[in-house]
Enzyme design. Structure first.
Site, PDB file in Angstrom:
ATOM      1  CB  ILE A 172      -0.999  -0.016   1.171  1.00 48.38           C
ATOM      2  CG1 ILE A 172      -2.141   0.967   0.894  1.00 48.38           C
ATOM      3  CG2 ILE A 172      -0.321   0.281   2.501  1.00 48.38           C
ATOM      4  CD1 ILE A 172      -3.367   0.713   1.693  1.00 48.38           C
ATOM      5  N   GLY A 230       3.637  -3.760  11.357  1.00 48.90           N
ATOM      6  CA  GLY A 230       2.786  -4.105  10.216  1.00 48.90           C
ATOM      7  C   GLY A 230       2.680  -2.966   9.221  1.00 48.90           C
ATOM      8  CB  VAL A 231      -0.102  -1.987   6.994  1.00 47.00           C
ATOM      9  CG1 VAL A 231      -1.244  -1.607   7.901  1.00 47.00           C
ATOM     10  CG2 VAL A 231      -0.174  -1.252   5.677  1.00 47.00           C
ATOM     11  CG  ASP A 232       0.709   2.336  12.269  1.00 47.78           C
ATOM     12  OD1 ASP A 232       0.818   3.382  11.623  1.00 47.78           O
ATOM     13  OD2 ASP A 232       0.461   2.310  13.490  1.00 47.78           O
ATOM     14  CB  SER A 234      -8.945  -5.712  12.145  1.00 46.88           C
ATOM     15  OG  SER A 234      -9.174  -4.603  12.963  1.00 46.88           O
TER      16      SER A 234
HETATM   17  P1  ADP Z   1      -3.881  -4.729  12.269  1.00 43.30           P
HETATM   18  O1  ADP Z   1      -3.135  -4.340  13.530  1.00 43.30           O
HETATM   19  O2  ADP Z   1      -5.042  -3.784  11.959  1.00 43.30           O
HETATM   20  O3  ADP Z   1      -4.266  -6.166  12.248  1.00 43.30           O
HETATM   21  P2  ADP Z   1      -1.526  -5.198  10.554  1.00 43.30           P
HETATM   22  O4  ADP Z   1      -0.633  -4.142   9.998  1.00 43.30           O
HETATM   23  O5  ADP Z   1      -0.970  -6.118  11.587  1.00 43.30           O
HETATM   24  O6  ADP Z   1      -2.834  -4.403  11.093  1.00 43.30           O
HETATM   25  O7  ADP Z   1      -2.096  -6.077   9.380  1.00 43.30           O
HETATM   26  C1  ADP Z   1      -3.129  -5.683   8.503  1.00 43.30           C
HETATM   27  C2  ADP Z   1      -2.887  -6.257   7.126  1.00 43.30           C
HETATM   28  O8  ADP Z   1      -1.918  -5.439   6.450  1.00 43.30           O
HETATM   29  C3  ADP Z   1      -2.292  -7.673   7.099  1.00 43.30           C
HETATM   30  O9  ADP Z   1      -2.967  -8.408   6.067  1.00 43.30           O
HETATM   31  C4  ADP Z   1      -0.838  -7.433   6.726  1.00 43.30           C
HETATM   32  O10 ADP Z   1      -0.276  -8.557   6.030  1.00 43.30           O
HETATM   33  C5  ADP Z   1      -0.986  -6.265   5.792  1.00 43.30           C
HETATM   34  N1  ADP Z   1       0.210  -5.472   5.466  1.00 43.30           N
HETATM   35  C6  ADP Z   1       1.384  -5.365   6.124  1.00 43.30           C
HETATM   36  N2  ADP Z   1       2.211  -4.527   5.475  1.00 43.30           N
HETATM   37  C7  ADP Z   1       1.538  -4.090   4.365  1.00 43.30           C
HETATM   38  C8  ADP Z   1       1.837  -3.225   3.263  1.00 43.30           C
HETATM   39  N3  ADP Z   1       3.021  -2.609   3.172  1.00 43.30           N
HETATM   40  N4  ADP Z   1       0.873  -3.036   2.309  1.00 43.30           N
HETATM   41  C9  ADP Z   1      -0.323  -3.633   2.391  1.00 43.30           C
HETATM   42  N5  ADP Z   1      -0.674  -4.452   3.403  1.00 43.30           N
HETATM   43  C10 ADP Z   1       0.253  -4.680   4.370  1.00 43.30           C
END
Ligand code: ADP
Length: 192
Positions: A19, A40-42, A131
């Site tokens: 993303i 993670g994505v954050d 999530s």
């Molecule tokens: P949450 O705490 O809301 O569960 P996470 O970041 O742990 O958030 O995971 C949410 C989703 O984002 C997961 O499917 C993870 O694999 C995905 N994810 C992690 N990094 C990226 C990225 N760079 N782009 C898109 N999705 C991602």
């Protein structure tokens, strides 16, 4: 290859991807209530956007009661070094903590993010699968909730027009693909 569906007055696209590289006008972040970044994505979004994003999140925090963004809510910041001009930070439900409220809170993330798009005239947004990582929401349950919330918004409004899901792994993409075929049925278009 992307999967494209005509939904309401807009288009939903599912694709495997990162993303942080999306060129939609906005991307959504799966943030936590502190808005101070995480894994993670954050973490990936903060790394790609650069340190000004954390400062903008700190500024946004100050406007919130008790300095926390409640589960299901969303706030908008600039995207700084990202290709996307805006980041919409959403706090998804922790599956094990929210119990029966989890579906409503998850849908609320998407609805609030899409409302912010309307309010700021943002025509395109990419979402991660909120999530379903550390927060433990089973993706088979989360995918239809996410897509139904997006469908409701696209049926009711012209803005945004394009809603992408940028999904990080095949299992997640497959779950969203199955849910989209189920919900959007014969409206599936050709991938590119
Ligand atoms: P949450 O705490 O809301 O569960 P996470 O970041 O742990 O958030 O995971 C949410 C989703 O984002 C997961 O499917 C993870 O694999 C995905 N994810 C992690 N990094 C990226 C990225 N760079 N782009 C898109 N999705 C991602």
């Amino acid at each position: 290859m992307e999967q494209r569906f005509d939904v309401g007055r807009g288009v939903v696209v599912l694709e495997r991807g990162d993303i942080t590289r999306q060129d939609t006008e906005a991307i959504a972040n799966a943030a936590n209530s502190t808005l101070l970044g995480g894994g993670g994505v954050d973490g990936a979004i903060h790394r790609a956007a650069g340190p000004k994003l954390l400062q903008a999140c700190r500024d946004a925090k100050r406007t919130l009661p008790s300095g926390l963004l409640p589960t299901g809510q969303a706030v908008l910041t600039p995207g700084f070094r990202l290709r996307a001009a805006h980041v919409i930070h959403c706090v998804g439900p922790v599956y094990a903590r929210e119990g029966q409220d989890a579906p409503r809170l998850l849908a609320s993330c998407y609805a609030n993010a899409l409302r912010l798009c309307r309010e700021h005239d943002i025509r395109s947004i990419a979402f991660p699968s909120i999530s379903t990582g550390v927060y433990g929401y089973p993706v088979q349950e989360a995918a239809p909730i996410a897509l139904a919330a997006v469908r409701d918004a696209l049926e009711a409004n012209d803005t945004p027009h394009l809603v992408k899901f940028s999904l990080f792994d095949d299992t997640t993409l497959e779950a969203y693909g199955a849910a989209a075929r189920d919900l959007f049925g014969g409206r599936a278009g050709r991938g590119s």
